[in-house]
Motif scaffolding. Structure first.
Motif, PDB file in Angstrom:
ATOM      1  N   UNK A   1     -24.525  17.099  -1.011  1.00  0.00           N
ATOM      2  CA  UNK A   1     -25.591  17.724  -0.219  1.00  0.00           C
ATOM      3  C   UNK A   1     -25.751  19.224  -0.428  1.00  0.00           C
ATOM      4  N   UNK A   2     -24.939  19.814  -1.278  1.00  0.00           N
ATOM      5  CA  UNK A   2     -25.053  21.240  -1.525  1.00  0.00           C
ATOM      6  C   UNK A   2     -24.546  22.064  -0.363  1.00  0.00           C
ATOM      7  N   UNK A   3     -25.218  23.186  -0.114  1.00  0.00           N
ATOM      8  CA  UNK A   3     -24.840  24.115   0.943  1.00  0.00           C
ATOM      9  C   UNK A   3     -25.619  23.766   2.207  1.00  0.00           C
ATOM     10  N   UNK A   4     -24.888  23.613   3.307  1.00  0.00           N
ATOM     11  CA  UNK A   4     -25.535  23.186   4.551  1.00  0.00           C
ATOM     12  C   UNK A   4     -25.125  24.078   5.725  1.00  0.00           C
ATOM     13  N   UNK A   5     -25.907  23.951   6.809  1.00  0.00           N
ATOM     14  CA  UNK A   5     -25.697  24.775   7.999  1.00  0.00           C
ATOM     15  C   UNK A   5     -25.867  23.952   9.264  1.00  0.00           C
ATOM     16  N   UNK A   6     -25.258  24.417  10.329  1.00  0.00           N
ATOM     17  CA  UNK A   6     -25.448  23.830  11.657  1.00  0.00           C
ATOM     18  C   UNK A   6     -26.608  24.488  12.392  1.00  0.00           C
ATOM     19  N   UNK A   7     -27.153  25.577  11.836  1.00  0.00           N
ATOM     20  CA  UNK A   7     -28.146  26.397  12.523  1.00  0.00           C
ATOM     21  C   UNK A   7     -29.500  26.335  11.815  1.00  0.00           C
ATOM     22  N   UNK A   8     -30.368  25.405  12.185  1.00  0.00           N
ATOM     23  CA  UNK A   8     -31.635  25.244  11.462  1.00  0.00           C
ATOM     24  C   UNK A   8     -32.553  26.465  11.528  1.00  0.00           C
ATOM     25  N   UNK A   9     -32.468  27.250  12.587  1.00  0.00           N
ATOM     26  CA  UNK A   9     -33.351  28.406  12.734  1.00  0.00           C
ATOM     27  C   UNK A   9     -32.941  29.565  11.836  1.00  0.00           C
ATOM     28  N   UNK A  10     -31.757  29.506  11.235  1.00  0.00           N
ATOM     29  CA  UNK A  10     -31.324  30.554  10.307  1.00  0.00           C
ATOM     30  C   UNK A  10     -31.437  30.132   8.845  1.00  0.00           C
ATOM     31  N   UNK A  11     -31.899  28.926   8.615  1.00  0.00           N
ATOM     32  CA  UNK A  11     -32.002  28.398   7.262  1.00  0.00           C
ATOM     33  C   UNK A  11     -32.954  29.207   6.396  1.00  0.00           C
ATOM     34  N   UNK A  12     -34.090  29.577   6.932  1.00  0.00           N
ATOM     35  CA  UNK A  12     -35.090  30.276   6.127  1.00  0.00           C
ATOM     36  C   UNK A  12     -34.610  31.647   5.659  1.00  0.00           C
ATOM     37  N   UNK A  13     -33.872  32.363   6.491  1.00  0.00           N
ATOM     38  CA  UNK A  13     -33.377  33.672   6.043  1.00  0.00           C
ATOM     39  C   UNK A  13     -32.315  33.491   4.965  1.00  0.00           C
ATOM     40  N   UNK A  14     -31.505  32.454   5.080  1.00  0.00           N
ATOM     41  CA  UNK A  14     -30.517  32.174   4.025  1.00  0.00           C
ATOM     42  C   UNK A  14     -31.218  31.838   2.721  1.00  0.00           C
ATOM     43  N   UNK A  15     -32.269  31.050   2.789  1.00  0.00           N
ATOM     44  CA  UNK A  15     -33.031  30.699   1.579  1.00  0.00           C
ATOM     45  C   UNK A  15     -33.681  31.926   0.956  1.00  0.00           C
ATOM     46  N   UNK A  16     -34.185  32.832   1.798  1.00  0.00           N
ATOM     47  CA  UNK A  16     -34.799  34.059   1.287  1.00  0.00           C
ATOM     48  C   UNK A  16     -33.750  34.948   0.620  1.00  0.00           C
ATOM     49  N   UNK A  17     -32.558  35.011   1.206  1.00  0.00           N
ATOM     50  CA  UNK A  17     -31.477  35.787   0.594  1.00  0.00           C
ATOM     51  C   UNK A  17     -31.129  35.232  -0.782  1.00  0.00           C
ATOM     52  N   UNK A  18     -31.026  33.920  -0.883  1.00  0.00           N
ATOM     53  CA  UNK A  18     -30.716  33.278  -2.160  1.00  0.00           C
ATOM     54  C   UNK A  18     -31.799  33.573  -3.186  1.00  0.00           C
ATOM     55  N   UNK A  19     -33.036  33.470  -2.771  1.00  0.00           N
ATOM     56  CA  UNK A  19     -34.172  33.729  -3.671  1.00  0.00           C
ATOM     57  C   UNK A  19     -34.159  35.159  -4.198  1.00  0.00           C
ATOM     58  N   UNK A  20     -33.725  36.111  -3.374  1.00  0.00           N
ATOM     59  CA  UNK A  20     -33.766  37.528  -3.743  1.00  0.00           C
ATOM     60  C   UNK A  20     -32.494  38.026  -4.418  1.00  0.00           C
ATOM     61  N   UNK A  21     -31.513  37.147  -4.625  1.00  0.00           N
ATOM     62  CA  UNK A  21     -30.228  37.569  -5.181  1.00  0.00           C
ATOM     63  C   UNK A  21     -30.083  37.177  -6.643  1.00  0.00           C
ATOM     64  N   UNK A  22     -29.520  38.095  -7.427  1.00  0.00           N
ATOM     65  CA  UNK A  22     -29.233  37.804  -8.829  1.00  0.00           C
ATOM     66  C   UNK A  22     -28.030  36.871  -8.956  1.00  0.00           C
ATOM     67  N   UNK A  23     -27.060  37.013  -8.052  1.00  0.00           N
ATOM     68  CA  UNK A  23     -25.859  36.168  -8.060  1.00  0.00           C
ATOM     69  C   UNK A  23     -25.574  35.712  -6.636  1.00  0.00           C
ATOM     70  N   UNK A  24     -25.368  34.407  -6.469  1.00  0.00           N
ATOM     71  CA  UNK A  24     -25.117  33.827  -5.150  1.00  0.00           C
ATOM     72  C   UNK A  24     -23.671  33.351  -5.080  1.00  0.00           C
ATOM     73  N   UNK A  25     -22.930  33.950  -4.155  1.00  0.00           N
ATOM     74  CA  UNK A  25     -21.517  33.637  -3.965  1.00  0.00           C
ATOM     75  C   UNK A  25     -21.347  33.077  -2.555  1.00  0.00           C
ATOM     76  N   UNK A  26     -20.918  31.837  -2.477  1.00  0.00           N
ATOM     77  CA  UNK A  26     -20.709  31.171  -1.188  1.00  0.00           C
ATOM     78  C   UNK A  26     -19.250  31.325  -0.793  1.00  0.00           C
TER      79      UNK A  26
END
Length: 143
Positions: free
Chosen positions: A70-95
């Motif tokens: 399932x990849x990277x998941x969260x318990x907080x649906x209302x914070x999902x969009x900001x996480x997705x925007x961070x990923x989109x704007x990052x050259x390297x994504x480190x979880x």
């Protein structure tokens, strides 16, 4: 110790901003938006709009679950969009995730594994899950 005077950290975490703000060598930008007292973070349209002004070299993303299926998941649906925007704007994504979050799937998907460059976890993480995640192209660092 060498200090990086050009280090700028962009965060939606109030706790992270407070801790980093105490270091005179780090410039900290706290995004504005709706405040979630459960996570001490901000989210929403205004935070994403501000975030989109920045190009991030590295993103360190703390998550609730990561699994090969399932990849990277969260318990907080209302914070999902900001996480997705961070990923989109990052050259390297480190979880970052401790062993209890590896092999775990939570309520909502933030990203698939092909959007992740690296996973930092501890050596208690399930070895079989780590092997599959590595085979999917994610570099895994055990600490």
């Amino acid at each position: 110790m060498k200090h990086h005077k050009n280090l700028i950290v962009v965060t939606n975490s109030i706790i992270t901003a407070y801790e980093l703000g105490r270091n005179p060598y780090i410039k900290t930008i706290l995004l504005g938006g709706y405040y979630n007292p459960d996570t001490n973070a901000v989210f929403g349209h205004h935070a994403i709009q501000q975030l989109n002004d920045y190009k991030l070299d590295k993103l360190f993303l703390s998550i609730d679950g990561i699994s090969a299926s399932d990849g990277v998941t969260s318990e907080h649906p209302y914070e999902t969009e900001i996480c997705r925007a961070m990923i989109k704007n990052a050259a390297e994504v480190i979880v970052t995730a401790d062993f209890s979050k590896v092999g775990v799937s939570r309520f909502i998907q933030i990203a698939s594994l092909d959007e992740i460059d690296m996973l930092i976890t501890d050596d208690k993480a399930p070895a079989d899950e780590i092997k599959i995640i590595e085979k999917r192209g994610v570099k895994v660092v055990l600490v």
